[in-house]
Design a protein around this motif. Structure first.
Motif, PDB file in Angstrom:
ATOM      1  N   GLY A  53       0.782  -1.237   0.000  1.00  0.00           N
ATOM      2  CA  GLY A  53       0.000   0.000   0.000  1.00  0.00           C
ATOM      3  C   GLY A  53       0.806   1.274   0.000  1.00  0.00           C
ATOM      4  O   GLY A  53       0.334   2.296   0.481  1.00  0.00           O
ATOM      5  N   TYR A  91      -1.207  -5.120  -4.587  1.00  0.00           N
ATOM      6  CA  TYR A  91      -0.723  -5.257  -3.212  1.00  0.00           C
ATOM      7  C   TYR A  91       0.074  -4.009  -2.804  1.00  0.00           C
ATOM      8  O   TYR A  91       0.026  -3.573  -1.659  1.00  0.00           O
ATOM      9  CB  TYR A  91       0.154  -6.510  -3.111  1.00  0.00           C
ATOM     10  N   ARG A  95      -4.205   3.416  -1.581  1.00  0.00           N
ATOM     11  CA  ARG A  95      -5.606   3.639  -1.927  1.00  0.00           C
ATOM     12  C   ARG A  95      -6.089   5.060  -1.664  1.00  0.00           C
ATOM     13  O   ARG A  95      -7.254   5.371  -1.870  1.00  0.00           O
ATOM     14  CB  ARG A  95      -6.472   2.643  -1.160  1.00  0.00           C
ATOM     15  N   GLU A 154      -6.492 -12.879  -7.682  1.00  0.00           N
ATOM     16  CA  GLU A 154      -6.719 -13.423  -6.350  1.00  0.00           C
ATOM     17  C   GLU A 154      -5.688 -14.503  -6.021  1.00  0.00           C
ATOM     18  O   GLU A 154      -5.067 -14.473  -4.948  1.00  0.00           O
ATOM     19  CB  GLU A 154      -8.131 -13.992  -6.251  1.00  0.00           C
ATOM     20  N   ASP A 166       2.767 -12.114   4.568  1.00  0.00           N
ATOM     21  CA  ASP A 166       1.782 -11.074   4.842  1.00  0.00           C
ATOM     22  C   ASP A 166       0.426 -11.468   4.248  1.00  0.00           C
ATOM     23  O   ASP A 166      -0.105 -10.789   3.366  1.00  0.00           O
ATOM     24  CB  ASP A 166       2.239  -9.729   4.266  1.00  0.00           C
ATOM     25  N   ASN A 168      -2.437 -11.192   5.549  1.00  0.00           N
ATOM     26  CA  ASN A 168      -3.445 -10.159   5.823  1.00  0.00           C
ATOM     27  C   ASN A 168      -3.411  -9.049   4.783  1.00  0.00           C
ATOM     28  O   ASN A 168      -4.454  -8.558   4.356  1.00  0.00           O
ATOM     29  CB  ASN A 168      -3.282  -9.582   7.228  1.00  0.00           C
ATOM     30  N   GLY A 169      -2.210  -8.640   4.371  1.00  0.00           N
ATOM     31  CA  GLY A 169      -2.092  -7.622   3.324  1.00  0.00           C
ATOM     32  C   GLY A 169      -2.699  -8.101   2.019  1.00  0.00           C
ATOM     33  O   GLY A 169      -3.381  -7.346   1.313  1.00  0.00           O
ATOM     34  N   TYR A 171      -5.085 -10.451   1.763  1.00  0.00           N
ATOM     35  CA  TYR A 171      -6.535 -10.518   1.966  1.00  0.00           C
ATOM     36  C   TYR A 171      -7.180  -9.129   1.868  1.00  0.00           C
ATOM     37  O   TYR A 171      -8.257  -8.980   1.300  1.00  0.00           O
ATOM     38  CB  TYR A 171      -6.890 -11.136   3.322  1.00  0.00           C
ATOM     39  N   GLU A 172      -6.524  -8.129   2.438  1.00  0.00           N
ATOM     40  CA  GLU A 172      -7.059  -6.761   2.372  1.00  0.00           C
ATOM     41  C   GLU A 172      -7.084  -6.246   0.936  1.00  0.00           C
ATOM     42  O   GLU A 172      -8.012  -5.539   0.544  1.00  0.00           O
ATOM     43  CB  GLU A 172      -6.241  -5.814   3.266  1.00  0.00           C
ATOM     44  N   THR A 173      -6.069  -6.597   0.150  1.00  0.00           N
ATOM     45  CA  THR A 173      -6.047  -6.189  -1.253  1.00  0.00           C
ATOM     46  C   THR A 173      -7.168  -6.874  -2.021  1.00  0.00           C
ATOM     47  O   THR A 173      -7.870  -6.239  -2.813  1.00  0.00           O
ATOM     48  CB  THR A 173      -4.675  -6.503  -1.884  1.00  0.00           C
ATOM     49  N   LYS A 175      -9.945  -7.978  -0.755  1.00  0.00           N
ATOM     50  CA  LYS A 175     -11.183  -7.359  -0.277  1.00  0.00           C
ATOM     51  C   LYS A 175     -11.440  -6.040  -0.998  1.00  0.00           C
ATOM     52  O   LYS A 175     -12.566  -5.760  -1.417  1.00  0.00           O
ATOM     53  CB  LYS A 175     -11.077  -7.135   1.237  1.00  0.00           C
ATOM     54  N   MET A 176     -10.387  -5.228  -1.171  1.00  0.00           N
ATOM     55  CA  MET A 176     -10.526  -3.960  -1.878  1.00  0.00           C
ATOM     56  C   MET A 176     -10.957  -4.200  -3.320  1.00  0.00           C
ATOM     57  O   MET A 176     -11.847  -3.514  -3.840  1.00  0.00           O
ATOM     58  CB  MET A 176      -9.199  -3.195  -1.841  1.00  0.00           C
TER      59      MET A 176
END
Length: 185
Positions: A53, A91, A95, A154, A166, A168-169, A171-173, A175-176
């Motif tokens: 990010g 990734y 944002r 994905e 990472d 979580n990073g 997964y957050e990407t 999700k975005m």
């Protein structure tokens, strides 16, 4: 037209290495060249999760064009090829200034594109003293991604998240991407 990736962290009051501006030249797009991107991605890959990010993208060389980048065929073609080469690219994308939306709009389908006043060229915004980041209402885009492109991104993001420890990073990407592209599954 110059290509560079510079650290803007200090100017924005953030820790060093937390915000980069990546300027991509029209010549790279016209030549379908990824040499500059290869160098940038090699550096970001070395940073691993610290680079998640951190990148804002800009494309230079279209200052006389009023169109949004997602309607410019050569940018769409280049962006699609870039995401085929680096499907985990998002990734690294920050944002806060819509770089992620710009990228997704170039590789996806924009169903609703323009609401409000017509675009001006970047030069015309400057001439009129208008800051398009703060003085122009944001576009309302409904972006959809073909299933094969989404699945590739994905899978690549999940793999990349595991590789750099990472998840979580990643997964957050993902999700975005789902939120921006109105994906339900």
């Amino acid at each position: 037209m110059e290509e560079y990736m510079i650290d803007l962290s200090e100017q924005s009051g953030q820790p060093i290495g937390s915000l980069y501006l990546m300027q991509i030249a029209k010549t790279s797009i016209d030549q379908m060249s990824f040499a500059f991107m290869d160098i940038c991605l090699a550096y970001l890959n070395q940073q691993g999760p610290m680079a998640a990010g951190t990148v804002i993208t800009m494309i230079d060389g279209y200052n006389d064009v009023a169109d949004d980048i997602y309607v410019i065929p050569e940018i769409r073609k280049w962006m699609t090829a870039l995401l085929q080469k680096y499907p985990y690219l998002l990734y690294f994308i920050n944002r806060s200034l819509d770089s992620h939306i710009n990228i997704l709009s170039c590789i996806g389908n924009v169903v609703i594109g323009h609401v409000g006043e017509p675009n001006l060229t970047p030069k015309e915004y400057v001439r009129r003293g208008i800051n398009p980041l703060t003085d122009v209402a944001p576009r309302r885009l409904v972006i959809t991604l073909p299933d094969d492109i989404y699945a590739r991104m994905e899978t690549s993001l999940l793999d990349y998240g595991q590789r750099v420890k990472d998840p979580n990073g990643a997964y957050e990407t993902i999700k975005m991407i789902k939120i921006v592209t109105n994906r339900r599954n």
